[in-house]
Design an enzyme around this catalytic site. Structure first.
Site, PDB file in Angstrom:
ATOM      1  N   MET A 241       0.837  -1.195   0.000  1.00  0.00           N
ATOM      2  CA  MET A 241       0.000   0.000   0.000  1.00  0.00           C
ATOM      3  C   MET A 241       0.872   1.246   0.000  1.00  0.00           C
ATOM      4  O   MET A 241       2.080   1.183   0.262  1.00  0.00           O
ATOM      5  CB  MET A 241      -0.935  -0.009   1.210  1.00  0.00           C
ATOM      6  CG  MET A 241      -0.237   0.139   2.549  1.00  0.00           C
ATOM      7  SD  MET A 241      -1.302  -0.307   3.954  1.00  0.00           S
ATOM      8  CE  MET A 241      -0.699  -1.977   4.257  1.00  0.00           C
ATOM      9  N   ASP A 284     -10.760  -3.452  15.179  1.00  0.00           N
ATOM     10  CA  ASP A 284      -9.616  -3.512  16.100  1.00  0.00           C
ATOM     11  C   ASP A 284      -9.130  -2.092  16.405  1.00  0.00           C
ATOM     12  O   ASP A 284      -8.286  -1.551  15.694  1.00  0.00           O
ATOM     13  CB  ASP A 284      -8.487  -4.344  15.474  1.00  0.00           C
ATOM     14  CG  ASP A 284      -7.312  -4.541  16.437  1.00  0.00           C
ATOM     15  OD1 ASP A 284      -7.420  -4.107  17.600  1.00  0.00           O
ATOM     16  OD2 ASP A 284      -6.298  -5.126  16.022  1.00  0.00           O
ATOM     17  N   ASN A 289      -3.139   1.113  15.138  1.00  0.00           N
ATOM     18  CA  ASN A 289      -3.847   1.082  13.860  1.00  0.00           C
ATOM     19  C   ASN A 289      -4.242   2.470  13.360  1.00  0.00           C
ATOM     20  O   ASN A 289      -4.947   2.591  12.355  1.00  0.00           O
ATOM     21  CB  ASN A 289      -5.087   0.191  13.965  1.00  0.00           C
ATOM     22  CG  ASN A 289      -4.710  -1.277  14.068  1.00  0.00           C
ATOM     23  OD1 ASN A 289      -3.603  -1.655  13.715  1.00  0.00           O
ATOM     24  ND2 ASN A 289      -5.608  -2.096  14.562  1.00  0.00           N
ATOM     25  N   ASP A 303      -4.948  -0.229   9.278  1.00  0.00           N
ATOM     26  CA  ASP A 303      -5.089  -1.683   9.256  1.00  0.00           C
ATOM     27  C   ASP A 303      -6.553  -2.057   9.084  1.00  0.00           C
ATOM     28  O   ASP A 303      -7.399  -1.649   9.880  1.00  0.00           O
ATOM     29  CB  ASP A 303      -4.544  -2.268  10.561  1.00  0.00           C
ATOM     30  CG  ASP A 303      -4.390  -3.782  10.509  1.00  0.00           C
ATOM     31  OD1 ASP A 303      -5.356  -4.447  10.090  1.00  0.00           O
ATOM     32  OD2 ASP A 303      -3.325  -4.301  10.895  1.00  0.00           O
TER      33      ASP A 303
END
Length: 440
Positions: A241, A284, A289, A303
């Site tokens: 990414m 999550d 993240n 994420d």
């Protein structure tokens, strides 16, 4: 000082041997310490013997070494059932939230070759062999393409996907043998769900599609940044990414109050967007993240492996629940909780009362007459205590739908981040922007 690395056991046999050795080590520690205490005339408690610091360290260290399903399951249990677990087991599982140790370079290069072929270096002008982020399933490396684009590569630990069933079953066995899990907690549905979720999370092509979906869905909201998915460099076990710069949220604990409030407000807004517009949540809410790009004033979302689709009936149930919380409407709250699936057929009125109190408590930020101060609120402690009183009702504990557990995990995690930032947020104002999702 160089980072320590440990080769990840990749075959089912080697992973089983690691867990078998762990169980033997723990049992040996229990027997030796128990014998010492008996000889010294002390009372012997199975719980105390099991939870010696050396045993907690041994379990956490071994599962972190194995990564993958074994470590992820510990994280799932500590997040999803945390308020319903004894503090001793919660303490053990908490250890698993730490980063895993990195793979040795030799193992990393072997993975790159197996995914991209013997000429794997032709794809890049540079790759940083030292990872800059690690989790239970993979580690992330910075790289540069031949055209000069800076990218991030999430590389999966070997053996994770093939060992999900055996890892989850073996860790579940360890938890059951400990005798620490309350009998009324239905462990089997959590185990099955862990296997299903992990199977999805280990397929990075699926996570890549989630990146595309969230990037498209969040286009109207410039305060969020989703890294662009790069399919030409991605495989089932390598996720490529766009590399996006940002600072960890922890860096903003001492920032000016307006910035702290904005970050927390954006996180809560994102939850409402996911629930009531996208009908998909990234479940999550780990600090790692997210990051924040102060220059662009954007919350960076990093994420999407733990993303889950939410059906409209469930989204509608949660909209009604939040509306009921906002207006302190008991009848609507009862209807919402039933629609979500919290009340089984054999649930008595006393149990229902505790559940409703729990939800009214969780929606307290919506009823605040001014921006809710997460820093000074004891809401997390009160929810925990009420959850413990719920779990103590032997034989009555009703396992809610698994999707509900992940939704609660998300919201509870955001509350904790808001508290960590010392933020004040007008939650009602954010919620009132969203209409009730309608089931066709």
């Amino acid at each position: 000082m160089a980072e320590k690395s440990k080769k990840v056991p990749s075959s089912r046999v080697s992973r089983l041997a690691h867990l078998g050795g762990l169980a033997g080590k723990v049992a040996s520690n229990v027997m030796i310490s128990g014998a010492k205490q008996v000889l010294s005339g002390k009372q012997v408690s199975r719980k105390d013997l099991l939870l010696q610091p050396k045993n907690i360290h041994a379990v956490a260290d071994k599962l972190a070494h194995m990564r993958g399903a074994a470590m992820k399951l510990g994280q799932l249990l500590s997040m999803d059932a945390g308020d319903l677990l004894p503090k001793e087991l919660a303490t053990l599982l908490e250890r698993l939230r730490a980063d895993a140790q990195p793979m040795p370079h030799k193992q990393l290069i072997a993975l790159l070759k197996s995914n991209w072929g013997p000429n794997w270096l032709d794809k890049l002008s540079h790759i940083e062999l030292r990872s800059f982020a690690r989790a239970s399933i993979g580690q992330v490396h910075e790289a540069t393409t031949e055209s000069g684009q800076k990218i991030a590569l999430k590389i999966q630990y070997p053996g994770v996907a093939n060992s999900i069933d055996s890892d989850v079953d073996n860790v579940a066995m360890l938890i059951k043998l400990s005798g620490l899990m309350p009998k009324q907690v239905a462990l089997e549905p959590l185990m099955m769900e862990a296997k299903k979720q992990l199977l999805v999370e280990t397929n990075y092509q699926v996570e890549g599609q989630r990146l595309v979906e969230f990037e498209e869905g969040l286009k109207p909201y410039s305060q969020f940044k989703v890294p662009q998915y790069l399919p030409e460099y991605s495989t089932d076990s390598i996720l490529a990414m766009e590399y996006v710069t940002g600072q960890p949220l922890d860096d903003f604990k001492d920032a000016n109050v307006e910035l702290r409030d904005k970050i927390a407000s954006d996180l809560i807004l994102l939850f409402f967007i996911e629930m009531f517009e996208l009908q998909a949540i990234q479940s999550d809410p780990n600090l790692a993240n997210y990051s924040y790009n102060a220059q662009q004033q954007q919350l960076v979302l990093l994420d999407f492996g733990a993303s889950r689709s939410i059906n409209k009936a469930l989204a509608e149930g949660y909209w009604m629940l939040l509306k009921a919380g906002l207006n302190h409407d008991r009848a609507l709250m009862t209807k919402a909780v039933q629609q979500i699936g919290y009340f089984g057929e054999q649930i008595d009125d006393a149990y229902k009362e505790i559940v409703l109190e729990l939800f009214f408590m969780a929606t307290e930020p919506l009823r605040a007459q001014q921006p809710f101060n997460f820093a000074t609120s004891d809401i997390a402690i009160r929810i925990r205590d009420k959850g413990m009183s719920l779990s103590a009702r032997e034989g009555e504990w009703h396992t809610p739908p698994v999707d509900a557990l992940f939704i609660h995990r998300k919201l509870a995690g955001i509350y904790l981040i808001a508290a960590r930032l010392g933020a004040k947020v007008n939650v009602a104002d954010l919620f009132n922007r969203f209409e009730k999702p309608t089931v066709l």
